[in-house]
Write an enzyme that holds these catalytic residues in place. Sequence first.
Site, PDB file in Angstrom:
ATOM      1  N   ARG A  75      -0.399   9.368   2.712  1.00  0.00           N
ATOM      2  CA  ARG A  75      -1.813   9.718   2.632  1.00  0.00           C
ATOM      3  C   ARG A  75      -2.069  11.221   2.680  1.00  0.00           C
ATOM      4  O   ARG A  75      -2.936  11.731   1.962  1.00  0.00           O
ATOM      5  CB  ARG A  75      -2.578   9.049   3.778  1.00  0.00           C
ATOM      6  CG  ARG A  75      -2.883   7.602   3.527  1.00  0.00           C
ATOM      7  CD  ARG A  75      -3.633   7.001   4.693  1.00  0.00           C
ATOM      8  NE  ARG A  75      -3.948   5.609   4.395  1.00  0.00           N
ATOM      9  CZ  ARG A  75      -4.393   4.753   5.298  1.00  0.00           C
ATOM     10  NH1 ARG A  75      -4.570   5.147   6.546  1.00  0.00           N
ATOM     11  NH2 ARG A  75      -4.667   3.504   4.957  1.00  0.00           N
ATOM     12  N   HIS A  96      -8.418  10.069   4.467  1.00  0.00           N
ATOM     13  CA  HIS A  96      -8.028   9.118   3.429  1.00  0.00           C
ATOM     14  C   HIS A  96      -8.305   9.743   2.072  1.00  0.00           C
ATOM     15  O   HIS A  96      -9.365  10.345   1.861  1.00  0.00           O
ATOM     16  CB  HIS A  96      -8.814   7.818   3.574  1.00  0.00           C
ATOM     17  CG  HIS A  96      -8.183   6.661   2.884  1.00  0.00           C
ATOM     18  ND1 HIS A  96      -8.194   6.539   1.503  1.00  0.00           N
ATOM     19  CD2 HIS A  96      -7.502   5.584   3.354  1.00  0.00           C
ATOM     20  CE1 HIS A  96      -7.559   5.438   1.169  1.00  0.00           C
ATOM     21  NE2 HIS A  96      -7.124   4.837   2.265  1.00  0.00           N
ATOM     22  N   HIS A 147     -10.674   9.706   8.263  1.00  0.00           N
ATOM     23  CA  HIS A 147     -10.373   8.282   8.331  1.00  0.00           C
ATOM     24  C   HIS A 147      -9.831   7.822   9.680  1.00  0.00           C
ATOM     25  O   HIS A 147     -10.253   6.787  10.189  1.00  0.00           O
ATOM     26  CB  HIS A 147      -9.363   7.952   7.237  1.00  0.00           C
ATOM     27  CG  HIS A 147      -9.019   6.505   7.127  1.00  0.00           C
ATOM     28  ND1 HIS A 147      -9.975   5.529   6.911  1.00  0.00           N
ATOM     29  CD2 HIS A 147      -7.819   5.849   7.202  1.00  0.00           C
ATOM     30  CE1 HIS A 147      -9.387   4.340   6.851  1.00  0.00           C
ATOM     31  NE2 HIS A 147      -8.091   4.498   7.036  1.00  0.00           N
ATOM     32  N   GLU A 177       0.846  -1.194   0.000  1.00  0.00           N
ATOM     33  CA  GLU A 177       0.000   0.000   0.000  1.00  0.00           C
ATOM     34  C   GLU A 177       0.879   1.242   0.000  1.00  0.00           C
ATOM     35  O   GLU A 177       2.115   1.156   0.025  1.00  0.00           O
ATOM     36  CB  GLU A 177      -0.949  -0.013   1.197  1.00  0.00           C
ATOM     37  CG  GLU A 177      -1.954  -1.168   1.135  1.00  0.00           C
ATOM     38  CD  GLU A 177      -3.011  -1.090   2.210  1.00  0.00           C
ATOM     39  OE1 GLU A 177      -3.204  -0.006   2.797  1.00  0.00           O
ATOM     40  OE2 GLU A 177      -3.651  -2.118   2.474  1.00  0.00           O
ATOM     41  N   ARG A 215      -0.376   8.537   9.668  1.00  0.00           N
ATOM     42  CA  ARG A 215      -0.276   7.082   9.826  1.00  0.00           C
ATOM     43  C   ARG A 215       0.049   6.398   8.518  1.00  0.00           C
ATOM     44  O   ARG A 215      -0.541   6.688   7.480  1.00  0.00           O
ATOM     45  CB  ARG A 215      -1.576   6.519  10.399  1.00  0.00           C
ATOM     46  CG  ARG A 215      -1.546   5.014  10.566  1.00  0.00           C
ATOM     47  CD  ARG A 215      -2.761   4.505  11.300  1.00  0.00           C
ATOM     48  NE  ARG A 215      -3.986   4.586  10.548  1.00  0.00           N
ATOM     49  CZ  ARG A 215      -4.365   3.712   9.613  1.00  0.00           C
ATOM     50  NH1 ARG A 215      -3.558   2.701   9.288  1.00  0.00           N
ATOM     51  NH2 ARG A 215      -5.516   3.852   8.997  1.00  0.00           N
TER      52      ARG A 215
END
Length: 512
Positions: free
Chosen positions: A284, A240, A338, A126, A373
């Site tokens: 992100r 997100h 998110h 990811e 994160r």
Amino acid sequence: MTETDTSTATTTDGETADVLVVGSGIAGCAAALAAARDGADVLLLTKATKPDDASTDWAQGGISTTRGNPESLKEDIIDASDGTADPDAVDTLVAEADDAVEDVLVDTLEVGFDEADDGAFDYTREAAHSEYRILHVDAATGTHILRPFLNYVDDHERIEVRQDTAALELITAEGRVHGVVSDEESDGHPIYAGATVLATGGVGALYGRSTNPDDATGDGIAMAALAGADVADMEYVQFHPTAYAGDDPFLLSEALRGEGAVLRNGDGEQFMADYHPQGDLAPRDVVARAVETEREETGEVVLDVSPLEFAAEYPAIAEKCRDRGFEGDEIPVAPCEHFLCGGIDVDDRGRTSLDRLYAVGECARTGVHGANRLASTSLLEGLVWGLRAGEDATGFEAEAVEAPELSNRDPTLPERFAAEKFTRLTQTTDEYLGLERDPEEIARASSVLRRLKGEVDAYIRTRTARDLYELRNASVVALLIARAASENTESVGCHYVATDADESVPESPADD
């Protein structure tokens, strides 16, 4: 109950447990399991009435492992955090990651992680990960972890799971937490415990668009803060970049981009290379601001899944698209609240600044995430810290002390009060505490939220109602976010402070 102010009315009637866990996601289940393994009798309270009321059940992409290279994962976590993650906390995470996953998820729960043709685990990648190291089940990993986990703890002889039960207040005396007051009785039901573990999840309900369940109202953070516990990094609310842009948003996992899906603007152009060297797999916060900028400038952003066998490889996400009437390869996306990177400040065992109070999962600030994160580390952090906190929380004796007796003098709540106030709260956070922030707007948010909390507090003095307490908790947490945002004037990670001279996205380091 007599008409007595709630600040002085007390009771010692109630029940006891060795360890009390509040919350039923992966972190709460892990804490309950670890405490029970250590011989404690555990009571697990949850507002949930079904698994998908917990944020864990909504987790898509997977759970990160180190795949035998903890230093590589550590570097990726710190890089994604914009250099702000606590290295010691990250060391704890990566040192225990693989053993925790193997022990609990693979050996104990026998989670059916996807496998390659040769029978080995099918690791995916990811955004901001430098390696393929993420275990997953389709793109519905949380569901396949949480449901067997809940069944396992519910069947455990030392664990009682009590659903549809909300904790309303912490019971404290002389700096020590002795349990909670729940909503099981009209004027509150005291539950005393040797140690209390908060695992209440995130704050998605504070925002109009979120990938979290509707009841993610920040309860544990608010209760702990009101009791005097330290909180930290509350300004770091992660958005997100790829949530469905239509009505009823849902997450489009980063695993899609990890396997080849690309972002395109309204002109059909791939644009992420203009913002970051990692392109579509940038951290992100960078991708979210870029998506918002391109939406404003070109009208829309879509996630092009044509490079994938989308329906076959990601059936759960494809089904969500069909449920909303969308079929095709270019899915409209927009940023969406998110994850809260901050929360109740804890150490490497989940211990808070209040004696015998622990916090794990999204409501806790371990230091692992810093200002942003890394994908697929939330389930891992909840698992690792849940196990550590549950083990540490055993060995204390419950003590019945005077507990707040909540008022129910007027059990009626003005029609639509909570809903209307929640709407005002989410409008405020969306407008002033969202993806980009301005100092004047942060101050405006604080003013609105203070007035809102005052209105809610006036009703709580005479009524015990779960939705009223959730509204109070949400207003407390929103104020904590605003306060932290006002005190941090530096744009870092997912806290981006815009000025008149700023563009929506910082200058790309691609040309550096």
